[in-house]
Design a protein around this motif. Sequence first.
Motif, PDB file in Angstrom:
ATOM      1  N   THR A  70       0.868  -1.176   0.000  1.00 44.78           N
ATOM      2  CA  THR A  70       0.000   0.000   0.000  1.00 44.78           C
ATOM      3  C   THR A  70       0.909   1.231   0.000  1.00 44.78           C
ATOM      4  O   THR A  70       2.118   1.130   0.233  1.00 44.78           O
ATOM      5  N   GLY A  71       0.312   2.398  -0.214  1.00 47.71           N
ATOM      6  CA  GLY A  71       1.107   3.615  -0.170  1.00 47.71           C
ATOM      7  C   GLY A  71       1.762   3.819   1.191  1.00 47.71           C
ATOM      8  O   GLY A  71       2.929   4.210   1.282  1.00 47.71           O
ATOM      9  N   VAL A  72       1.021   3.544   2.261  1.00 46.22           N
ATOM     10  CA  VAL A  72       1.557   3.735   3.607  1.00 46.22           C
ATOM     11  C   VAL A  72       2.669   2.726   3.894  1.00 46.22           C
ATOM     12  O   VAL A  72       3.679   3.059   4.529  1.00 46.22           O
ATOM     13  N   GLU A  73       2.504   1.490   3.428  1.00 45.40           N
ATOM     14  CA  GLU A  73       3.560   0.490   3.596  1.00 45.40           C
ATOM     15  C   GLU A  73       4.829   0.917   2.867  1.00 45.40           C
ATOM     16  O   GLU A  73       5.945   0.726   3.370  1.00 45.40           O
ATOM     17  N   PHE A  74       4.655   1.500   1.683  1.00 42.85           N
ATOM     18  CA  PHE A  74       5.821   1.969   0.936  1.00 42.85           C
ATOM     19  C   PHE A  74       6.540   3.084   1.687  1.00 42.85           C
ATOM     20  O   PHE A  74       7.778   3.094   1.767  1.00 42.85           O
ATOM     21  N   LEU A  75       5.791   4.013   2.227  1.00 41.30           N
ATOM     22  CA  LEU A  75       6.415   5.114   2.983  1.00 41.30           C
ATOM     23  C   LEU A  75       7.180   4.575   4.188  1.00 41.30           C
ATOM     24  O   LEU A  75       8.262   5.062   4.516  1.00 41.30           O
ATOM     25  N   ARG A  76       6.635   3.556   4.823  1.00 40.96           N
ATOM     26  CA  ARG A  76       7.349   2.947   5.942  1.00 40.96           C
ATOM     27  C   ARG A  76       8.658   2.322   5.453  1.00 40.96           C
ATOM     28  O   ARG A  76       9.708   2.460   6.102  1.00 40.96           O
ATOM     29  N   ALA A  77       8.612   1.659   4.306  1.00 41.63           N
ATOM     30  CA  ALA A  77       9.829   1.041   3.757  1.00 41.63           C
ATOM     31  C   ALA A  77      10.872   2.102   3.436  1.00 41.63           C
ATOM     32  O   ALA A  77      12.078   1.880   3.625  1.00 41.63           O
ATOM     33  N   MET A  78      10.432   3.258   2.971  1.00 41.50           N
ATOM     34  CA  MET A  78      11.381   4.327   2.649  1.00 41.50           C
ATOM     35  C   MET A  78      11.967   4.948   3.925  1.00 41.50           C
ATOM     36  O   MET A  78      13.102   5.426   3.926  1.00 41.50           O
ATOM     37  N   ARG A  79      11.211   4.918   5.005  1.00 43.54           N
ATOM     38  CA  ARG A  79      11.732   5.428   6.265  1.00 43.54           C
ATOM     39  C   ARG A  79      12.759   4.462   6.857  1.00 43.54           C
ATOM     40  O   ARG A  79      13.778   4.882   7.408  1.00 43.54           O
ATOM     41  N   GLU A  80      12.507   3.170   6.711  1.00 45.92           N
ATOM     42  CA  GLU A  80      13.370   2.168   7.316  1.00 45.92           C
ATOM     43  C   GLU A  80      14.534   1.775   6.427  1.00 45.92           C
ATOM     44  O   GLU A  80      15.562   1.305   6.920  1.00 45.92           O
ATOM     45  N   GLY A  81      14.407   1.949   5.115  1.00 43.54           N
ATOM     46  CA  GLY A  81      15.456   1.538   4.190  1.00 43.54           C
ATOM     47  C   GLY A  81      16.397   2.671   3.854  1.00 43.54           C
ATOM     48  O   GLY A  81      16.244   3.803   4.307  1.00 43.54           O
ATOM     49  N   SER A  82      17.397   2.352   3.035  1.00 42.73           N
ATOM     50  CA  SER A  82      18.381   3.350   2.612  1.00 42.73           C
ATOM     51  C   SER A  82      18.618   3.190   1.119  1.00 42.73           C
ATOM     52  O   SER A  82      19.156   2.174   0.664  1.00 42.73           O
ATOM     53  N   TYR A  83      18.191   4.191   0.357  1.00 46.14           N
ATOM     54  CA  TYR A  83      18.322   4.146  -1.099  1.00 46.14           C
ATOM     55  C   TYR A  83      19.051   5.379  -1.612  1.00 46.14           C
ATOM     56  O   TYR A  83      19.049   6.436  -0.981  1.00 46.14           O
ATOM     57  N   ASP A  84      19.652   5.198  -2.774  1.00 45.47           N
ATOM     58  CA  ASP A  84      20.325   6.310  -3.441  1.00 45.47           C
ATOM     59  C   ASP A  84      19.407   7.016  -4.432  1.00 45.47           C
ATOM     60  O   ASP A  84      19.456   8.238  -4.585  1.00 45.47           O
ATOM     61  N   VAL A  85      18.586   6.228  -5.131  1.00 42.55           N
ATOM     62  CA  VAL A  85      17.694   6.764  -6.159  1.00 42.55           C
ATOM     63  C   VAL A  85      16.327   6.112  -5.991  1.00 42.55           C
ATOM     64  O   VAL A  85      16.226   4.903  -5.749  1.00 42.55           O
ATOM     65  N   LEU A  86      15.276   6.907  -6.117  1.00 44.26           N
ATOM     66  CA  LEU A  86      13.903   6.419  -6.074  1.00 44.26           C
ATOM     67  C   LEU A  86      13.185   6.884  -7.328  1.00 44.26           C
ATOM     68  O   LEU A  86      13.167   8.078  -7.633  1.00 44.26           O
ATOM     69  N   VAL A  87      12.600   5.941  -8.065  1.00 39.21           N
ATOM     70  CA  VAL A  87      11.824   6.253  -9.270  1.00 39.21           C
ATOM     71  C   VAL A  87      10.350   6.042  -8.953  1.00 39.21           C
ATOM     72  O   VAL A  87       9.937   4.940  -8.573  1.00 39.21           O
ATOM     73  N   LEU A  88       9.553   7.095  -9.099  1.00 39.39           N
ATOM     74  CA  LEU A  88       8.112   7.022  -8.895  1.00 39.39           C
ATOM     75  C   LEU A  88       7.441   6.868 -10.258  1.00 39.39           C
ATOM     76  O   LEU A  88       7.340   7.826 -11.026  1.00 39.39           O
ATOM     77  N   ALA A  89       7.015   5.646 -10.557  1.00 39.86           N
ATOM     78  CA  ALA A  89       6.387   5.336 -11.846  1.00 39.86           C
ATOM     79  C   ALA A  89       4.889   5.162 -11.613  1.00 39.86           C
ATOM     80  O   ALA A  89       4.358   4.048 -11.633  1.00 39.86           O
ATOM     81  N   LEU A  90       4.222   6.277 -11.381  1.00 40.78           N
ATOM     82  CA  LEU A  90       2.817   6.275 -10.968  1.00 40.78           C
ATOM     83  C   LEU A  90       2.017   7.272 -11.784  1.00 40.78           C
ATOM     84  O   LEU A  90       2.568   8.166 -12.433  1.00 40.78           O
ATOM     85  N   VAL A  91       0.701   7.145 -11.703  1.00 33.83           N
ATOM     86  CA  VAL A  91      -0.182   8.182 -12.217  1.00 33.83           C
ATOM     87  C   VAL A  91       0.085   9.465 -11.428  1.00 33.83           C
ATOM     88  O   VAL A  91       0.592   9.416 -10.291  1.00 33.83           O
ATOM     89  N   GLY A  92      -0.267  10.618 -12.009  1.00 31.40           N
ATOM     90  CA  GLY A  92       0.091  11.899 -11.402  1.00 31.40           C
ATOM     91  C   GLY A  92      -0.322  12.055  -9.954  1.00 31.40           C
ATOM     92  O   GLY A  92       0.459  12.506  -9.109  1.00 31.40           O
ATOM     93  N   GLY A  93      -1.565  11.674  -9.621  1.00 38.61           N
ATOM     94  CA  GLY A  93      -2.020  11.814  -8.247  1.00 38.61           C
ATOM     95  C   GLY A  93      -1.213  10.957  -7.289  1.00 38.61           C
ATOM     96  O   GLY A  93      -0.947  11.358  -6.150  1.00 38.61           O
ATOM     97  N   GLY A  94      -0.805   9.778  -7.746  1.00 41.34           N
ATOM     98  CA  GLY A  94       0.030   8.921  -6.915  1.00 41.34           C
ATOM     99  C   GLY A  94       1.392   9.528  -6.660  1.00 41.34           C
ATOM    100  O   GLY A  94       1.927   9.450  -5.547  1.00 41.34           O
ATOM    101  N   VAL A  95       1.969  10.143  -7.687  1.00 45.26           N
ATOM    102  CA  VAL A  95       3.259  10.807  -7.518  1.00 45.26           C
ATOM    103  C   VAL A  95       3.144  11.921  -6.485  1.00 45.26           C
ATOM    104  O   VAL A  95       3.955  12.034  -5.565  1.00 45.26           O
ATOM    105  N   GLN A  96       2.108  12.750  -6.620  1.00 43.92           N
ATOM    106  CA  GLN A  96       1.947  13.873  -5.698  1.00 43.92           C
ATOM    107  C   GLN A  96       1.782  13.399  -4.266  1.00 43.92           C
ATOM    108  O   GLN A  96       2.390  13.946  -3.331  1.00 43.92           O
TER     109      GLN A  96
END
Length: 437
Positions: A70-96
């Motif tokens: 889910t979107g909230v699960e993804f945000l949790r993963a981004m808080r707990e993980g460590s990435y160099d680059v993130l690509v948001l391949a979503l419809v516009g509202g999802g990106v926002q």
Amino acid sequence: MPASTRKSLRVAVLADSDTRWKWGALTAQRVTPADDGIRLDGYLLRGRATPTARQLQEVGVHADSLREVTGVEFLRAMREGSYDVLVLALVGGGVQAMLHGLRAVWAGTGERPVVVTGYVGVVYEKLADGLLLRHGADLVLANSRHDADRFRAVYEGVGADASSVTEVALPFLGGAPYTGEHDPYTVVFAAQPSVPASRTDRTYLLNRLIEHARRHPEREVLLKLRSKPGEHTTHIEELPYQKLVQGRDLPANLRLVYGHMGEVLDRTDLLVTVSSTAALEALHRRVPTVVLTDLGVREVLGNHHFTGSGCLASWDQLDAGHRPAPDAEWVARQGVAADGGYATAFDTARTRITRLLGRPGGLPPLTPYYTPATAPGYLPGILARHHLGPDGVPLPGAPAADKEPGPVRQIVRRAARGAYRHGVQRVAPVIRRMGEL
């Protein structure tokens, strides 16, 4: 070790459909400046278009890990993980929504990845709406010089920072150039899920394809399909061609095919479509390409994008033996790079990402154009659809499971998706027809 000094970079891609997963994963591979490759973690946003295993297999892009969230699960993963680059391949509202959610997640941390977004293909509708919903990412990718100019004009026109706009090309172009006719000569019609929309128009195109096959029995005629009934792609398909052909007496030389478009183009002598991105793939490989005018040249069809291309023609012309000749200047401006410049099309993006990764003190907070102050009647609704409050923080009760769904939850989810798809493909068209009486 600081992210900017690692050779192998960690990259995450969040996608909401099969096509966007393909675009996002290939974009990550194209734009990431890694000497020893990347570690790619894929996240599939749960929703109506979450790709099936078959669709993912057909896309043919693999990741080191891939899971549905889910979107909230993804945000949790981004808080707990460590990435160099993130690509948001979503419809516009999802990106926002994710931009605001990520801004909240990374607040006060001083560290975050470079955030990249863009479009899967041709941008022919909702230009301002889609662009402003993507504003706030570090890089907003434009697939051509034509798009880059338009994107900057929109951002500058509303007083938004346009420096994020970065010209690249479609990441899935490739394959061997067309060298001459095959035996048998093969005509491919690239179907689209939502263009045209009406049963009348789709039946017309199917009839003309059947007629072309009968007129030219020496040719192989293929109807290239995007998905099987019940599957969803980036766009909803209410009237799959598979259903329209049921009970029809098809000529022996006409077949319905699935599979990777690049493999289909390997044996194509003439690519025909209304406005599919497949046309750009074909032009990149110098495969003769026709964008149909039978239903008019109209914004709602997307074929208006191809004015000036030299590819516009009708089935009558094709039946009579017409061979299109693309305009070289138009092709060059569309990022097709048939002249060999494709190899360098992503250099600017790689350079920008390298510079951002090495920025002293890390990257500043994400700053989308839309805020509760600039769009108080629009933004909260977009965020709420992803269970986020106006500040980007998850709302109370937002779905965010800590483990994989159990058997009961899986059954309920499949049933809900089935009900949604039945409503889209069966009930909604009936209601619309009743409204037209």
